[in-house]
Design a protein around this motif. Sequence first.
Motif, PDB file in Angstrom:
ATOM      1  N   TYR A   1      23.358 -89.269 -47.426  1.00 15.71           N
ATOM      2  CA  TYR A   1      22.591 -89.537 -46.213  1.00 15.71           C
ATOM      3  C   TYR A   1      23.030 -90.810 -45.477  1.00 15.71           C
ATOM      4  O   TYR A   1      22.212 -91.613 -45.070  1.00 15.71           O
ATOM      5  CB  TYR A   1      21.087 -89.613 -46.511  1.00 15.71           C
ATOM      6  N   THR A   2      24.338 -91.013 -45.296  1.00 10.92           N
ATOM      7  CA  THR A   2      24.808 -92.220 -44.615  1.00 10.92           C
ATOM      8  C   THR A   2      24.866 -92.065 -43.095  1.00 10.92           C
ATOM      9  O   THR A   2      24.744 -93.046 -42.380  1.00 10.92           O
ATOM     10  CB  THR A   2      26.201 -92.641 -45.126  1.00 10.92           C
ATOM     11  N   LYS A   3      25.094 -90.838 -42.614  1.00 11.38           N
ATOM     12  CA  LYS A   3      25.059 -90.604 -41.167  1.00 11.38           C
ATOM     13  C   LYS A   3      24.814 -89.135 -40.912  1.00 11.38           C
ATOM     14  O   LYS A   3      25.094 -88.282 -41.746  1.00 11.38           O
ATOM     15  CB  LYS A   3      26.340 -91.065 -40.480  1.00 11.38           C
ATOM     16  N   GLY A   4      24.282 -88.854 -39.730  1.00 13.04           N
ATOM     17  CA  GLY A   4      23.979 -87.486 -39.363  1.00 13.04           C
ATOM     18  C   GLY A   4      25.114 -86.821 -38.611  1.00 13.04           C
ATOM     19  O   GLY A   4      25.955 -87.481 -38.017  1.00 13.04           O
ATOM     20  N   ILE A   5      25.114 -85.502 -38.660  1.00 11.14           N
ATOM     21  CA  ILE A   5      26.063 -84.692 -37.904  1.00 11.14           C
ATOM     22  C   ILE A   5      25.238 -83.835 -36.964  1.00 11.14           C
ATOM     23  O   ILE A   5      24.320 -83.140 -37.397  1.00 11.14           O
ATOM     24  CB  ILE A   5      26.896 -83.782 -38.837  1.00 11.14           C
ATOM     25  N   THR A   6      25.567 -83.890 -35.688  1.00  8.24           N
ATOM     26  CA  THR A   6      24.850 -83.083 -34.714  1.00  8.24           C
ATOM     27  C   THR A   6      25.391 -81.675 -34.738  1.00  8.24           C
ATOM     28  O   THR A   6      26.588 -81.463 -34.609  1.00  8.24           O
ATOM     29  CB  THR A   6      25.014 -83.676 -33.298  1.00  8.24           C
ATOM     30  N   PHE A   7      24.511 -80.682 -34.922  1.00  2.55           N
ATOM     31  CA  PHE A   7      25.007 -79.315 -34.918  1.00  2.55           C
ATOM     32  C   PHE A   7      24.375 -78.461 -33.838  1.00  2.55           C
ATOM     33  O   PHE A   7      24.811 -77.348 -33.614  1.00  2.55           O
ATOM     34  CB  PHE A   7      24.924 -78.662 -36.298  1.00  2.55           C
ATOM     35  N   VAL A   8      23.392 -78.960 -33.149  1.00  2.00           N
ATOM     36  CA  VAL A   8      22.888 -78.279 -31.964  1.00  2.00           C
ATOM     37  C   VAL A   8      22.749 -79.328 -30.882  1.00  2.00           C
ATOM     38  O   VAL A   8      22.130 -80.367 -31.098  1.00  2.00           O
ATOM     39  CB  VAL A   8      21.527 -77.594 -32.226  1.00  2.00           C
ATOM     40  N   ASP A   9      23.345 -79.062 -29.734  1.00  2.00           N
ATOM     41  CA  ASP A   9      23.289 -79.908 -28.546  1.00  2.00           C
ATOM     42  C   ASP A   9      23.921 -81.267 -28.774  1.00  2.00           C
ATOM     43  O   ASP A   9      23.244 -82.278 -28.937  1.00  2.00           O
ATOM     44  CB  ASP A   9      21.860 -80.057 -28.031  1.00  2.00           C
ATOM     45  N   LYS A  10      25.234 -81.288 -28.770  1.00  2.00           N
ATOM     46  CA  LYS A  10      25.984 -82.500 -29.041  1.00  2.00           C
ATOM     47  C   LYS A  10      25.983 -83.508 -27.896  1.00  2.00           C
ATOM     48  O   LYS A  10      26.468 -84.613 -28.048  1.00  2.00           O
ATOM     49  CB  LYS A  10      27.426 -82.137 -29.417  1.00  2.00           C
ATOM     50  N   THR A  11      25.437 -83.156 -26.728  1.00  8.91           N
ATOM     51  CA  THR A  11      25.482 -84.067 -25.582  1.00  8.91           C
ATOM     52  C   THR A  11      24.395 -85.122 -25.596  1.00  8.91           C
ATOM     53  O   THR A  11      24.552 -86.183 -25.014  1.00  8.91           O
ATOM     54  CB  THR A  11      25.351 -83.285 -24.261  1.00  8.91           C
ATOM     55  N   GLY A  12      23.268 -84.844 -26.234  1.00  7.66           N
ATOM     56  CA  GLY A  12      22.172 -85.793 -26.245  1.00  7.66           C
ATOM     57  C   GLY A  12      21.344 -85.795 -24.966  1.00  7.66           C
ATOM     58  O   GLY A  12      20.433 -86.589 -24.812  1.00  7.66           O
ATOM     59  N   ALA A  13      21.679 -84.901 -24.051  1.00  9.52           N
ATOM     60  CA  ALA A  13      20.926 -84.790 -22.795  1.00  9.52           C
ATOM     61  C   ALA A  13      20.162 -83.467 -22.792  1.00  9.52           C
ATOM     62  O   ALA A  13      20.643 -82.469 -23.311  1.00  9.52           O
ATOM     63  CB  ALA A  13      21.884 -84.834 -21.603  1.00  9.52           C
ATOM     64  N   PRO A  14      18.962 -83.445 -22.218  1.00  7.89           N
ATOM     65  CA  PRO A  14      18.200 -82.193 -22.200  1.00  7.89           C
ATOM     66  C   PRO A  14      18.884 -81.132 -21.356  1.00  7.89           C
ATOM     67  O   PRO A  14      19.605 -81.450 -20.407  1.00  7.89           O
ATOM     68  CB  PRO A  14      16.854 -82.588 -21.597  1.00  7.89           C
ATOM     69  N   GLY A  15      18.688 -79.873 -21.725  1.00  3.32           N
ATOM     70  CA  GLY A  15      19.275 -78.779 -20.972  1.00  3.32           C
ATOM     71  C   GLY A  15      18.546 -77.491 -21.210  1.00  3.32           C
ATOM     72  O   GLY A  15      17.654 -77.407 -22.054  1.00  3.32           O
ATOM     73  N   PHE A  16      18.944 -76.457 -20.462  1.00  2.00           N
ATOM     74  CA  PHE A  16      18.239 -75.178 -20.496  1.00  2.00           C
ATOM     75  C   PHE A  16      19.090 -74.020 -20.996  1.00  2.00           C
ATOM     76  O   PHE A  16      18.566 -72.960 -21.278  1.00  2.00           O
ATOM     77  CB  PHE A  16      17.698 -74.847 -19.091  1.00  2.00           C
ATOM     78  N   SER A  17      20.403 -74.189 -21.092  1.00  4.40           N
ATOM     79  CA  SER A  17      21.251 -73.087 -21.545  1.00  4.40           C
ATOM     80  C   SER A  17      21.003 -72.803 -23.023  1.00  4.40           C
ATOM     81  O   SER A  17      20.344 -73.577 -23.718  1.00  4.40           O
ATOM     82  CB  SER A  17      22.729 -73.406 -21.285  1.00  4.40           C
ATOM     83  N   ALA A  18      21.558 -71.708 -23.522  1.00  4.82           N
ATOM     84  CA  ALA A  18      21.298 -71.251 -24.897  1.00  4.82           C
ATOM     85  C   ALA A  18      21.748 -72.247 -25.956  1.00  4.82           C
ATOM     86  O   ALA A  18      21.210 -72.266 -27.050  1.00  4.82           O
ATOM     87  CB  ALA A  18      21.967 -69.904 -25.125  1.00  4.82           C
ATOM     88  N   ASN A  19      22.731 -73.083 -25.656  1.00  5.81           N
ATOM     89  CA  ASN A  19      23.218 -74.044 -26.646  1.00  5.81           C
ATOM     90  C   ASN A  19      22.703 -75.462 -26.386  1.00  5.81           C
ATOM     91  O   ASN A  19      23.232 -76.422 -26.909  1.00  5.81           O
ATOM     92  CB  ASN A  19      24.740 -74.043 -26.684  1.00  5.81           C
ATOM     93  N   LYS A  20      21.662 -75.594 -25.578  1.00  6.97           N
ATOM     94  CA  LYS A  20      21.073 -76.891 -25.259  1.00  6.97           C
ATOM     95  C   LYS A  20      19.620 -76.927 -25.721  1.00  6.97           C
ATOM     96  O   LYS A  20      18.972 -75.895 -25.849  1.00  6.97           O
ATOM     97  CB  LYS A  20      21.116 -77.149 -23.747  1.00  6.97           C
ATOM     98  N   LEU A  21      19.121 -78.108 -25.940  1.00  9.51           N
ATOM     99  CA  LEU A  21      17.730 -78.306 -26.337  1.00  9.51           C
ATOM    100  C   LEU A  21      17.077 -79.301 -25.392  1.00  9.51           C
ATOM    101  O   LEU A  21      17.751 -80.119 -24.771  1.00  9.51           O
ATOM    102  CB  LEU A  21      17.656 -78.832 -27.772  1.00  9.51           C
ATOM    103  N   ASN A  22      15.762 -79.232 -25.332  1.00 14.96           N
ATOM    104  CA  ASN A  22      14.987 -80.175 -24.543  1.00 14.96           C
ATOM    105  C   ASN A  22      13.770 -80.562 -25.373  1.00 14.96           C
ATOM    106  O   ASN A  22      12.826 -79.802 -25.482  1.00 14.96           O
ATOM    107  CB  ASN A  22      14.581 -79.554 -23.206  1.00 14.96           C
ATOM    108  N   GLN A  23      13.834 -81.707 -26.013  1.00 16.27           N
ATOM    109  CA  GLN A  23      12.795 -82.226 -26.889  1.00 16.27           C
ATOM    110  C   GLN A  23      12.422 -81.252 -28.018  1.00 16.27           C
ATOM    111  O   GLN A  23      11.284 -80.791 -28.115  1.00 16.27           O
ATOM    112  CB  GLN A  23      11.569 -82.639 -26.101  1.00 16.27           C
TER     113      GLN A  23
END
Length: 136
Positions: A82-104
Motif C-alpha cells: 500500500y505505498t501508492k495507488g494506481i488509477t484504473f478508472v478515469d485517469k484524468t482526475g476531472a469529472p466527465g460524462f462519457s462511459a470511461n469517466k466518473l463524476n464524484q
Amino acid sequence: ESTLWLYVDSEENVFVSEVGNSRITKWSPPSYSQRIVVAGTGTAGVDPKQLNYPTALTIDGKGNLYTADTDNHRIQKWSPPYTKGITFVDKTGAPGFSANKLNQPSSVKLDSTQTYVYICDRGNNRVQKFTLSQCP
C-alpha cells in the motif's frame, strides 16, 4: 476527522476511510489499539500517494484495496504494501460524462466472483460496471 466507510477483511482487520483526513487506516486484532495508515498521506491531492475525500472501499481476495477517490473523480487500487495507488478508472482526475469517466464516485463494490467492479457514479446519477481485468 470524518469516517464514512468501514471494511472488515477475513482476518478481522478493520479498514476505515477517513474522509476528512484524506486517508485510509487499518486497525488489527487482537487489541485494535494501533492505527496504521495504508492509503493516502493525510493531505488531499492528486498524486498517486494521495487521496481527496475517499469514501467507499473494498478489498479483493489478493489484499488489493479499491477506494472511491471522490473529489479526484477516480477509483484507486492500492496493492500491498500500500505505498501508492494506481488509477484504473478515469485517469484524468476531472469529472466527465462519457462511459470511461466518473463524476464524484461514492461507492465501489466487487461482485462475488471478483470479475466485475461496480461504481456508484453519483455526479452522473448512474452505476458503472467494469471488468476487474481492466485494472492494472
